[in-house]
Design a protein around this motif. Sequence first.
Motif, short mmCIF file in Angstrom:
data_model
loop_
_atom_site.label_atom_id
_atom_site.label_comp_id
_atom_site.label_asym_id
_atom_site.label_seq_id
_atom_site.Cartn_x
_atom_site.Cartn_y
_atom_site.Cartn_z
N SER A 170 7.99 11.56 40.43
CA SER A 170 7.22 12.49 39.61
C SER A 170 6.61 11.76 38.42
O SER A 170 7.10 10.71 37.99
N GLY A 171 5.53 12.32 37.92
CA GLY A 171 4.80 11.70 36.83
C GLY A 171 5.51 11.81 35.50
O GLY A 171 6.57 12.43 35.37
N ALA A 172 4.91 11.19 34.52
CA ALA A 172 5.49 11.07 33.18
C ALA A 172 5.89 12.41 32.57
O ALA A 172 6.98 12.55 32.06
N ALA A 173 5.00 13.37 32.61
CA ALA A 173 5.28 14.67 32.00
C ALA A 173 4.52 15.74 32.77
O ALA A 173 3.41 15.50 33.23
N GLN A 180 -1.96 16.70 36.42
CA GLN A 180 -3.31 16.64 37.00
C GLN A 180 -3.98 15.30 36.73
O GLN A 180 -4.67 14.75 37.59
N ARG A 181 -3.76 14.76 35.54
CA ARG A 181 -4.33 13.44 35.22
C ARG A 181 -3.68 12.37 36.09
O ARG A 181 -4.35 11.46 36.57
N CYS A 182 -2.35 12.45 36.26
CA CYS A 182 -1.65 11.50 37.13
C CYS A 182 -2.20 11.57 38.55
O CYS A 182 -2.53 10.54 39.15
N LEU A 183 -2.29 12.77 39.08
CA LEU A 183 -2.78 12.94 40.45
C LEU A 183 -4.18 12.36 40.61
O LEU A 183 -4.48 11.71 41.62
N ALA A 184 -5.05 12.57 39.63
CA ALA A 184 -6.41 12.04 39.70
C ALA A 184 -6.39 10.51 39.75
O ALA A 184 -7.07 9.90 40.57
N GLY A 206 3.10 15.03 48.65
CA GLY A 206 2.79 16.22 47.86
C GLY A 206 2.22 15.80 46.52
O GLY A 206 1.25 15.06 46.46
N GLU A 207 2.86 16.25 45.44
CA GLU A 207 2.39 15.92 44.10
C GLU A 207 3.26 14.84 43.44
O GLU A 207 3.30 14.72 42.22
N ARG A 208 3.95 14.06 44.27
CA ARG A 208 4.77 12.95 43.77
C ARG A 208 4.37 11.68 44.50
O ARG A 208 3.87 11.71 45.62
N VAL A 209 4.66 10.56 43.86
CA VAL A 209 4.43 9.26 44.49
C VAL A 209 5.48 9.04 45.56
O VAL A 209 6.66 9.37 45.38
N ASP A 210 5.07 8.49 46.69
CA ASP A 210 6.00 8.10 47.75
C ASP A 210 6.60 6.77 47.32
O ASP A 210 5.99 5.70 47.49
N MET A 211 7.80 6.82 46.76
CA MET A 211 8.40 5.63 46.17
C MET A 211 8.69 4.55 47.21
O MET A 211 8.64 3.37 46.90
N ARG A 212 8.98 4.92 48.44
CA ARG A 212 9.25 3.91 49.46
C ARG A 212 8.03 3.04 49.73
O ARG A 212 8.15 1.87 50.02
N GLN A 213 6.86 3.63 49.63
CA GLN A 213 5.63 2.89 49.92
C GLN A 213 4.97 2.31 48.66
O GLN A 213 4.33 1.27 48.74
N ALA A 214 5.12 2.98 47.53
CA ALA A 214 4.36 2.60 46.34
C ALA A 214 5.13 1.78 45.31
O ALA A 214 4.54 1.21 44.41
N ARG A 215 6.46 1.72 45.45
CA ARG A 215 7.26 1.00 44.43
C ARG A 215 6.89 -0.49 44.44
O ARG A 215 6.82 -1.12 45.48
N TRP A 216 6.66 -1.02 43.25
CA TRP A 216 6.32 -2.44 43.06
C TRP A 216 7.52 -3.14 42.49
O TRP A 216 8.16 -2.67 41.56
N ASP A 217 7.85 -4.31 43.02
CA ASP A 217 9.02 -5.07 42.58
C ASP A 217 8.77 -5.93 41.36
O ASP A 217 9.68 -6.56 40.85
N GLY A 218 7.55 -5.98 40.90
CA GLY A 218 7.23 -6.80 39.72
C GLY A 218 6.62 -8.11 40.11
O GLY A 218 6.68 -8.53 41.27
#
Length: 104
Positions: A63-66, A71-75, A86-98
Motif C-alpha cells: 500500500s502507498g504512503a498515505a 490516487q497520486r500513487c496510482l497515477a 488492485g490498488e497496491r503494488v505487487d511486492m513479489r514483482q516490484a520489490r527492488w533489492d537496492g
Amino acid sequence: MDPLNPFAERVLDLVERIPPGKVMAYGDIAEYLGEGGPRQVGKVMSTWGGGVPWWRVVHADGSGAAPDHLQRCLAHWREEGTPLRGERVDMRQARWDGPSADFQ
C-alpha cells in the motif's frame, strides 16, 4: 522543519536510486542501510521526501504512503509500469533489492 541529518541524507539518496517501476518498503530501506527502522524511514519521508520519488516507498503490504495520496500513487505507478494487484503494488514483482554493495 528539522535540519537534514546524515541518516535522512542516506535514506533520500537511496530513494532517488529506486528505478521507475520498482519500490522498496520502509523496512527494506532501513535494512539495506543497516540502521533505523520503518518508522524512522517514514519520518524522513514525511519530513523531507517531497523532492524524491516518494511513491516508490511503500508499506510492506504494497500500500502507498498515505490513504490521502492513493490516487497520486496510482497515477505514478501506472505511468511507470509498476506491477499492481488492485490498488497496491505487487511486492513479489516490484520489490527492488537496492543498488550494488558499493553504494554504501
